[in-house]
Design an enzyme around this catalytic site. Structure first.
Site, PDB file in Angstrom:
ATOM      1  CG  ASP A 151       0.989  15.430  49.817  1.00  0.00           C
ATOM      2  OD1 ASP A 151       1.427  16.594  49.929  1.00  0.00           O
ATOM      3  OD2 ASP A 151       0.337  15.039  48.848  1.00  0.00           O
ATOM      4  CG  ASP A 209       3.397  20.435  49.139  1.00  0.00           C
ATOM      5  OD1 ASP A 209       4.244  19.992  48.354  1.00  0.00           O
ATOM      6  OD2 ASP A 209       2.219  20.677  48.814  1.00  0.00           O
ATOM      7  CD  GLU A 210       4.746  15.666  46.669  1.00  0.00           C
ATOM      8  OE1 GLU A 210       4.305  14.509  46.818  1.00  0.00           O
ATOM      9  OE2 GLU A 210       4.545  16.342  45.641  1.00  0.00           O
TER      10      GLU A 210
END
Length: 433
Positions: A15, A109-110
């Protein structure tokens, strides 16, 4: 795969730390250490990401921008740049794929990574997580927190524990990597507040608290029949499994999109049917262009309208064939839009296509008899010009504002409108065709 085999897996949840803000700081290094907020900068915008300095004042993602400004008046607000974030996200994924092909992105983003097969080459889960973090920091100048565990559920919980934390008086940097070893799942889970489990929202939490359940340990000790009476059998079994760390889902690297769409929130409510129709055509044009780039079309097309009072309605139309032509979708959704009264004020308009598949162009006898225009040839020409000269090189007359074509970028308006332009030029409705 057997339960024992799944327990031997090593799953990472990576993350990125304040991803959008961190990317912006690379080109605005003078803002480092300041409270920075990325998202919709207008009154109807929402926060996409906040630096940890801004989080100290209670600013967080999904917070209305107006509230964020009140909580942190001295924050620097920046509009989002989805194109840039997508490119950096691609670079991050390239780093992930050096260690395993089993990468399941959850968002820009993860992502989940199954590194079970990489342990012999790169070391255990902690070692791989450390290498990934170092590569992202060295090559992209970004931070990343990683959870390591035997399954996806636990890995995601672990990554939260690894992240930096903002307090009113300080920022704790976080460990960067948190590992839940096989056999230690319960030790990790039991002290956690029960709302950390997937599926425990406000309504479910209220029911659990009435049963005296505060922590995961409380939930685990509760008889399943009591839990089923309060929550229903399916949800009870789901939460009981999570309370002991059970999750047998695989990391799925090739998840196909289920729908493609775009929606926009307007800085000022729109009341005119002609005005709404122009916006509808812009949305359809952008969504179908994205579909054609991906080689897909849709059978089900959905119109979403949110009014000034936050009342939201959706209307869907399903076709026999899978289509990706703008004009076909305009013809489908225009009658739907005509049945909706925009006079209360339209705050948001959205269009999406689902039931995706390979587009099918079927010529009927009516098409031949009526000598209807060849929209496929026109669309091909438009796409070719846009690919060569950019998306703002050509467009419908209704998309022109202030002498320029109003384009829709993928990810644009994701966090609400920015400050509105000072002047817009209106167009007659017949220009939209």
């Amino acid at each position: 795969m057997s339960d024992s085999g799944r327990r031997m897996r090593t799953v990472l949840h990576a993350d990125m730390d304040a991803f959008f803000v961190s990317v912006e700081l690379r080109r605005r290094p003078e803002l480092a250490g300041q409270p920075v907020v990325v998202g919709g900068t207008g009154n109807r915008g929402v926060v996409a990401a906040a630096s940890y300095e801004a989080r100290r004042f209670g600013v967080h993602s999904a917070l209305p921008s107006t509230v964020a400004r009140r909580r942190c008046p001295h924050a620097v607000f920046l509009p989002g740049d989805h194109t840039l974030y997508s490119e950096v996200s691609r670079q991050v994924r390239e780093i992930f794929e050096r260690y395993t092909p089993l990468v399941e992105p959850l968002s820009l983003d993860e992502a989940f990574l199954d590194v079970t097969g990489a342990r012999r080459l790169f070391g255990d889960g902690r070692a791989i997580a450390a290498q990934i973090r170092a590569a992202i920091a060295d090559e992209l100048d970004l931070g990343c927190s990683v959870g390591v565990a035997p399954n996806k559920f636990l890995a995601k919980l672990a990554s939260v524990e690894a992240k930096p934390r903002a307090h009113r008086d300080r920022i704790d940097p976080g460990e960067g990597v948190t590992v839940i070893q096989p056999g230690s799942e319960q030790e990790f889970l039991d002290p956690l507040p029960v709302q950390r489990l997937w599926g425990v929202g406000p309504a479910t939490l209220d029911k659990l608290q009435r049963l005296g359940v505060v922590t995961v340990a409380d939930l685990r000790r509760l008889d399943l029949s009591v839990l089923s009476t309060s929550l229903g059998a399916n949800q009870a079994r789901h939460l009981a499994a999570l309370a002991v760390g059970a999750d047998d889902r695989d990391v799925e690297p090739d998840r196909e999109a289920k729908s493609i769409g775009h929606e926009e929130t307007y800085a000022q409510d729109k009341h005119s049917p002609a005005e709404i129709r122009r916006e509808l055509i812009r949305l359809i044009d952008a969504v179908t262009q994205r579909m054609r780039k991906q080689g897909v079309g849709a059978r089900t097309w959905t119109l979403k309208v949110r009014f000034a009072g936050f009342v939201t309605i959706t209307r869907s139309v399903t076709t026999q064939n899978t289509v990706d032509e703008s004009q076909e979708i305009i013809d489908l959704l225009t009658p739907v839009l005509a049945g909706i009264d925009p006079s209360p004020g339209v705050r948001l308009l959205g269009v999406s296509g689902s039931n995706l598949g390979t587009p099918v162009a079927q010529l009927t006898f009516d098409d031949v008899a009526d000598e209807r225009p060849d929209w496929h040839a026109a669309t091909d020409a438009l796409d070719e010009i846009r690919d060569k000269f950019g998306s703002d090189a050509i467009g419908r007359g209704s998309s022109i504002v202030g002498g320029r074509i109003r384009t829709i970028k993928r990810g644009g308006q994701q966090w609400g409108p920015d400050q509105p332009p000072s002047r817009e030029i209106s167009h007659e409705d017949d220009a939209t065709r």
